[in-house]
Design a protein around this motif. Sequence first.
Motif, PDB file in Angstrom:
ATOM      1  N   UNK A 206       0.851  -1.193   0.000  1.00 46.39           N
ATOM      2  CA  UNK A 206       0.000   0.000   0.000  1.00 46.39           C
ATOM      3  C   UNK A 206       0.887   1.242   0.000  1.00 46.39           C
ATOM      4  N   UNK A 207       0.647   2.121  -0.970  1.00 43.31           N
ATOM      5  CA  UNK A 207       1.398   3.369  -1.103  1.00 43.31           C
ATOM      6  C   UNK A 207       0.466   4.530  -0.790  1.00 43.31           C
ATOM      7  N   UNK A 208       0.926   5.447   0.039  1.00 43.89           N
ATOM      8  CA  UNK A 208       0.146   6.633   0.395  1.00 43.89           C
ATOM      9  C   UNK A 208       0.833   7.884  -0.134  1.00 43.89           C
ATOM     10  N   UNK A 209       0.051   8.749  -0.769  1.00 41.77           N
ATOM     11  CA  UNK A 209       0.541  10.040  -1.206  1.00 41.77           C
ATOM     12  C   UNK A 209      -0.226  11.155  -0.523  1.00 41.77           C
ATOM     13  N   UNK A 210       0.487  12.088   0.081  1.00 46.58           N
ATOM     14  CA  UNK A 210      -0.127  13.268   0.703  1.00 46.58           C
ATOM     15  C   UNK A 210       0.290  14.464  -0.144  1.00 46.58           C
ATOM     16  N   UNK A 211      -0.657  15.005  -0.909  1.00 44.05           N
ATOM     17  CA  UNK A 211      -0.354  16.026  -1.905  1.00 44.05           C
ATOM     18  C   UNK A 211      -0.927  17.374  -1.503  1.00 44.05           C
ATOM     19  N   UNK A 212      -0.201  18.433  -1.854  1.00 45.67           N
ATOM     20  CA  UNK A 212      -0.656  19.787  -1.617  1.00 45.67           C
ATOM     21  C   UNK A 212       0.114  20.769  -2.471  1.00 45.67           C
ATOM     22  N   UNK A 213      -0.414  21.966  -2.631  1.00 50.56           N
ATOM     23  CA  UNK A 213       0.261  23.010  -3.403  1.00 50.56           C
ATOM     24  C   UNK A 213       1.334  23.641  -2.536  1.00 50.56           C
ATOM     25  N   UNK A 214       2.582  23.606  -3.016  1.00 52.65           N
ATOM     26  CA  UNK A 214       3.689  24.145  -2.236  1.00 52.65           C
ATOM     27  C   UNK A 214       4.155  25.512  -2.722  1.00 52.65           C
ATOM     28  N   UNK A 215       3.768  25.894  -3.946  1.00 50.73           N
ATOM     29  CA  UNK A 215       4.236  27.179  -4.471  1.00 50.73           C
ATOM     30  C   UNK A 215       3.317  27.637  -5.596  1.00 50.73           C
ATOM     31  N   UNK A 216       3.053  28.940  -5.648  1.00 49.02           N
ATOM     32  CA  UNK A 216       2.274  29.554  -6.723  1.00 49.02           C
ATOM     33  C   UNK A 216       2.978  30.847  -7.118  1.00 49.02           C
ATOM     34  N   UNK A 217       3.322  30.960  -8.403  1.00 48.20           N
ATOM     35  CA  UNK A 217       3.974  32.167  -8.890  1.00 48.20           C
ATOM     36  C   UNK A 217       3.327  32.596 -10.197  1.00 48.20           C
ATOM     37  N   UNK A 218       3.205  33.894 -10.397  1.00 50.73           N
ATOM     38  CA  UNK A 218       2.683  34.442 -11.647  1.00 50.73           C
ATOM     39  C   UNK A 218       3.808  35.176 -12.357  1.00 50.73           C
ATOM     40  N   UNK A 219       4.022  34.803 -13.635  1.00 53.83           N
ATOM     41  CA  UNK A 219       5.057  35.444 -14.442  1.00 53.83           C
ATOM     42  C   UNK A 219       4.423  35.983 -15.715  1.00 53.83           C
ATOM     43  N   UNK A 220       5.074  36.967 -16.300  1.00 50.20           N
ATOM     44  CA  UNK A 220       4.608  37.545 -17.555  1.00 50.20           C
ATOM     45  C   UNK A 220       5.673  37.339 -18.620  1.00 50.20           C
ATOM     46  N   UNK A 221       5.259  36.713 -19.717  1.00 45.85           N
ATOM     47  CA  UNK A 221       6.173  36.474 -20.827  1.00 45.85           C
ATOM     48  C   UNK A 221       5.621  37.033 -22.119  1.00 45.85           C
ATOM     49  N   UNK A 222       6.205  36.593 -23.241  1.00 42.96           N
ATOM     50  CA  UNK A 222       5.771  37.097 -24.541  1.00 42.96           C
ATOM     51  C   UNK A 222       4.325  36.729 -24.844  1.00 42.96           C
ATOM     52  N   UNK A 223       3.858  35.592 -24.282  1.00 41.33           N
ATOM     53  CA  UNK A 223       2.483  35.157 -24.540  1.00 41.33           C
ATOM     54  C   UNK A 223       1.514  35.620 -23.467  1.00 41.33           C
ATOM     55  N   UNK A 224       1.975  36.496 -22.554  1.00 42.54           N
ATOM     56  CA  UNK A 224       1.084  37.013 -21.523  1.00 42.54           C
ATOM     57  C   UNK A 224       1.382  36.410 -20.161  1.00 42.54           C
ATOM     58  N   UNK A 225       0.409  36.505 -19.271  1.00 43.73           N
ATOM     59  CA  UNK A 225       0.578  36.018 -17.911  1.00 43.73           C
ATOM     60  C   UNK A 225       0.495  34.494 -17.853  1.00 43.73           C
ATOM     61  N   UNK A 226       1.322  33.906 -16.995  1.00 46.05           N
ATOM     62  CA  UNK A 226       1.301  32.471 -16.745  1.00 46.05           C
ATOM     63  C   UNK A 226       1.416  32.230 -15.247  1.00 46.05           C
ATOM     64  N   UNK A 227       0.627  31.295 -14.750  1.00 46.30           N
ATOM     65  CA  UNK A 227       0.684  30.920 -13.338  1.00 46.30           C
ATOM     66  C   UNK A 227       1.414  29.591 -13.211  1.00 46.30           C
ATOM     67  N   UNK A 228       2.477  29.568 -12.425  1.00 49.31           N
ATOM     68  CA  UNK A 228       3.258  28.360 -12.188  1.00 49.31           C
ATOM     69  C   UNK A 228       2.843  27.791 -10.834  1.00 49.31           C
ATOM     70  N   UNK A 229       2.271  26.610 -10.858  1.00 44.14           N
ATOM     71  CA  UNK A 229       1.779  25.958  -9.646  1.00 44.14           C
ATOM     72  C   UNK A 229       2.593  24.693  -9.409  1.00 44.14           C
TER      73      UNK A 229
END
Length: 288
Positions: A103-126
């Motif tokens: 039995x394998x257990x995974x405990x998952x959660x969001x550890x980082x959220x960043x918003x960057x702006x590039x040539x194609x516009x805004x992007x959110x890195x999660x």
Amino acid sequence: MVTLSEALKGWQPGTVTTTRRVDPWTVGAFADLVGTPPPSLRPGDPLPPLWHWFTLLEHPKSAEIGADGHPRRGPFLPPVPGRRRMFAGGRLRLPVPIPIGEDLTGVAGVSDVRVKTGRSGEMAFVTVRTELFLGGVPAGEEEQDIVYRSAPEGTPPRNPRHRETGKPAPEGKWRYDLATDSVLLSRFSALTYNGHRIHFDKPYATEIEGYPDLVIHGPLLALLALELPRLHAPDKTVRAFEYRLVRPAFVPARILSAGQPSPAGDEVTLTVAASGASPSLNAKATLE
């Protein structure tokens, strides 16, 4: 129009815990999918790195699926209007093997959220971080980086419309290649319970998202990179893996994987590319 920074303000998802048995059927199924020799499938034998992806799967209800084939809502899906999703890479640390049949257990959660702006516009890195446990004892950890863009209805696609050609094949002492087609992608989507339409619905992929053809799964490219140490250094174990997806690959390309081990044999640099194209994935694995 709401900016990504405004849409993500105050977004603090919790954690999700999943426990499932490591089934040898999925292990053999992936090896047969890519045409490589399967690992030993006896109870207690070690699972190849990242193959826990076939165990810790989500199964959203059909009523929850959005127009792109992904769930409309989910614990780690950001509240981005007209959300478009891209798998960007990740990291794995696996100090102990995951045994088949346990039995394998995974405990998952969001550890980082960043918003960057590039040539194609805004992007959110999660970044989603998953801690792995065997019988309550820590067994490793994984991080996945997902990029999200906002694409309100009527927004022209900003994805690559043409294939690259004429680029040299990746170099490396270890090599493996795999032909791709829509059947291969459909089978991998089924094995990973991935309903994203860019992998099986060509009119959607080309007309709605602007790609030249069906998109080969980013996780499949990562797994193909890890086939190299499994096949060429069977006496060693991958303890860490770091990879970055830099461009999409499309069917019916032949996918070329190349690996160059270090002189000491404790590291290998890995590259995966579609035939004639620049690399789609760059990676490094630490071996023991």
